[in-house]
Design a protein around this motif. Structure first.
Motif, PDB file in Angstrom:
ATOM      1  N   ASP A   1       0.845  -1.189   0.000  1.00  0.00           N
ATOM      2  CA  ASP A   1       0.000   0.000   0.000  1.00  0.00           C
ATOM      3  C   ASP A   1       0.886   1.247   0.000  1.00  0.00           C
ATOM      4  N   GLY A   2       0.543   2.206  -0.813  1.00  0.00           N
ATOM      5  CA  GLY A   2       1.277   3.465  -0.850  1.00  0.00           C
ATOM      6  C   GLY A   2       2.355   3.530  -1.911  1.00  0.00           C
ATOM      7  N   ILE A   3       2.759   2.380  -2.476  1.00  0.00           N
ATOM      8  CA  ILE A   3       3.771   2.364  -3.539  1.00  0.00           C
ATOM      9  C   ILE A   3       3.149   1.651  -4.734  1.00  0.00           C
ATOM     10  N   LYS A   4       3.244   2.288  -5.878  1.00  0.00           N
ATOM     11  CA  LYS A   4       2.476   1.836  -7.039  1.00  0.00           C
ATOM     12  C   LYS A   4       3.052   0.614  -7.754  1.00  0.00           C
ATOM     13  N   SER A   5       4.369   0.563  -7.930  1.00  0.00           N
ATOM     14  CA  SER A   5       4.905  -0.510  -8.770  1.00  0.00           C
ATOM     15  C   SER A   5       6.082  -1.215  -8.113  1.00  0.00           C
ATOM     16  N   GLU A   6       6.389  -2.364  -8.678  1.00  0.00           N
ATOM     17  CA  GLU A   6       7.522  -3.165  -8.207  1.00  0.00           C
ATOM     18  C   GLU A   6       8.836  -2.411  -8.421  1.00  0.00           C
ATOM     19  N   GLU A   7       8.923  -1.654  -9.505  1.00  0.00           N
ATOM     20  CA  GLU A   7      10.133  -0.889  -9.801  1.00  0.00           C
ATOM     21  C   GLU A   7      10.364   0.200  -8.756  1.00  0.00           C
TER      22      GLU A   7
ATOM     23  N   ASP B   1      11.795  -0.170   9.419  1.00  0.00           N
ATOM     24  CA  ASP B   1      11.746   1.180   9.985  1.00  0.00           C
ATOM     25  C   ASP B   1      12.482   2.181   9.098  1.00  0.00           C
ATOM     26  N   ILE B   2      13.605   1.775   8.554  1.00  0.00           N
ATOM     27  CA  ILE B   2      14.366   2.655   7.654  1.00  0.00           C
ATOM     28  C   ILE B   2      13.560   2.931   6.389  1.00  0.00           C
ATOM     29  N   LEU B   3      12.965   1.904   5.812  1.00  0.00           N
ATOM     30  CA  LEU B   3      12.279   2.042   4.530  1.00  0.00           C
ATOM     31  C   LEU B   3      10.961   2.813   4.614  1.00  0.00           C
ATOM     32  N   ILE B   4      10.254   2.712   5.718  1.00  0.00           N
ATOM     33  CA  ILE B   4       8.959   3.392   5.808  1.00  0.00           C
ATOM     34  C   ILE B   4       9.005   4.617   6.713  1.00  0.00           C
ATOM     35  N   ASN B   5      10.201   5.046   7.061  1.00  0.00           N
ATOM     36  CA  ASN B   5      10.362   6.188   7.957  1.00  0.00           C
ATOM     37  C   ASN B   5       9.688   7.447   7.416  1.00  0.00           C
ATOM     38  N   ASN B   6       9.802   7.710   6.131  1.00  0.00           N
ATOM     39  CA  ASN B   6       9.265   8.938   5.549  1.00  0.00           C
ATOM     40  C   ASN B   6       7.852   8.789   5.007  1.00  0.00           C
ATOM     41  N   ASP B   7       7.324   7.583   4.985  1.00  0.00           N
ATOM     42  CA  ASP B   7       5.976   7.349   4.458  1.00  0.00           C
ATOM     43  C   ASP B   7       4.994   7.225   5.608  1.00  0.00           C
TER      44      ASP B   7
ATOM     45  N   ALA C   1       2.634   3.837   4.532  1.00  0.00           N
ATOM     46  CA  ALA C   1       3.256   2.684   3.882  1.00  0.00           C
ATOM     47  C   ALA C   1       3.219   1.450   4.788  1.00  0.00           C
ATOM     48  N   SER C   2       3.063   0.315   4.154  1.00  0.00           N
ATOM     49  CA  SER C   2       3.130  -0.969   4.847  1.00  0.00           C
ATOM     50  C   SER C   2       4.580  -1.426   4.860  1.00  0.00           C
ATOM     51  N   PRO C   3       4.937  -2.330   5.772  1.00  0.00           N
ATOM     52  CA  PRO C   3       6.304  -2.850   5.764  1.00  0.00           C
ATOM     53  C   PRO C   3       6.641  -3.503   4.429  1.00  0.00           C
ATOM     54  N   LEU C   4       7.853  -3.250   3.953  1.00  0.00           N
ATOM     55  CA  LEU C   4       8.283  -3.788   2.658  1.00  0.00           C
ATOM     56  C   LEU C   4       8.960  -5.138   2.789  1.00  0.00           C
ATOM     57  N   VAL C   5       9.706  -5.328   3.866  1.00  0.00           N
ATOM     58  CA  VAL C   5      10.520  -6.537   4.029  1.00  0.00           C
ATOM     59  C   VAL C   5       9.694  -7.625   4.697  1.00  0.00           C
ATOM     60  N   TYR C   6       9.689  -8.795   4.060  1.00  0.00           N
ATOM     61  CA  TYR C   6       8.997  -9.946   4.634  1.00  0.00           C
ATOM     62  C   TYR C   6       9.933 -10.746   5.538  1.00  0.00           C
ATOM     63  N   SER C   7      11.164 -10.970   5.081  1.00  0.00           N
ATOM     64  CA  SER C   7      12.116 -11.720   5.903  1.00  0.00           C
ATOM     65  C   SER C   7      13.546 -11.449   5.459  1.00  0.00           C
ATOM     66  N   ILE C   8      14.468 -11.735   6.353  1.00  0.00           N
ATOM     67  CA  ILE C   8      15.901 -11.693   6.077  1.00  0.00           C
ATOM     68  C   ILE C   8      16.399 -13.130   6.203  1.00  0.00           C
ATOM     69  N   VAL C   9      17.117 -13.577   5.185  1.00  0.00           N
ATOM     70  CA  VAL C   9      17.612 -14.954   5.177  1.00  0.00           C
ATOM     71  C   VAL C   9      19.135 -14.916   5.131  1.00  0.00           C
ATOM     72  N   PHE C  10      19.761 -15.572   6.100  1.00  0.00           N
ATOM     73  CA  PHE C  10      21.218 -15.688   6.123  1.00  0.00           C
ATOM     74  C   PHE C  10      21.579 -17.026   5.494  1.00  0.00           C
TER      75      PHE C  10
END
Length: 170
Positions: A92-98, A146-152, A155-164
């Motif tokens: 939500d809040g961002i239109k495209s994958e790009e 938090d970094i990615l949605i700080n200014n929005d 906006a919904s969270p963008l990151v689903y998971s971090i995989v090491f």
């Protein structure tokens, strides 16, 4: 004489209201059901697991060294990591994958700095725990979101998971 009778009537009214208020207060605290333990409502929040088509993969870093927090002056501890980030293609809040990919690229330096700072706060003992990968993944996911949605604002969270995919410490 009329002054004394109106004074007496007002005194009776005030006394009656005071006694009524006292009875209401006693009834509220001792006999009302709100004072007893309320029934707890159980709300189950389930996170929707996205399909593979809804996620994209981005490599954050490959076999990168991070210094760990020193526990004594003679020990130098290092962790070597490779990690990728699974993020949503549409939010939500961002239109495209790009636009999402461009936003992640724009904040890439802040993300890498936050990851480095995170591991500088951990000791060798911390990263050698059995649940260290899972904890780091959850913590970094929150930090990066938090970094990615700080200014929005919406906006919904963008990151689903971090995989090491590589985790070596020494």
């Amino acid at each position: 004489m009329e002054g004394k009778s109106s004074y007496f009537i007002l005194l009776v009214i005030v006394a009656f209201l005071s006694i009524s208020l006292a009875f209401l207060a006693i009834g509220y605290f001792f006999f009302d059901s709100h004072g007893s333990a309320p029934e707890k409502e159980i709300v189950m929040v389930t996170e929707k697991i996205p399909t593979d088509d809804e996620l994209a993969n981005k490599v954050i870093f490959e076999k990168t060294n991070f210094n760990l927090k020193k526990t004594n002056d003679k020990q130098v501890a290092v962790i070597v990591l490779s990690a990728c980030m699974k993020h949503y293609k549409k939010v939500d809040g961002i239109k495209s994958e790009e636009e999402i990919a461009a936003k992640i690229d724009f904040y890439n330096k802040e993300i890498n700095s936050a990851i480095g700072t995170y591991f500088q706060g951990l000791t060798l003992e911390d990263v050698s725990q059995a649940d260290a990968k899972q904890k780091a993944s959850e913590d970094l996911k929150k930090i990066i979101n938090d970094i990615l949605i700080n200014n929005d604002k919406k906006a919904s969270p963008l990151v689903y998971s971090i995989v090491f995919d590589y985790w070596f410490y020494q």
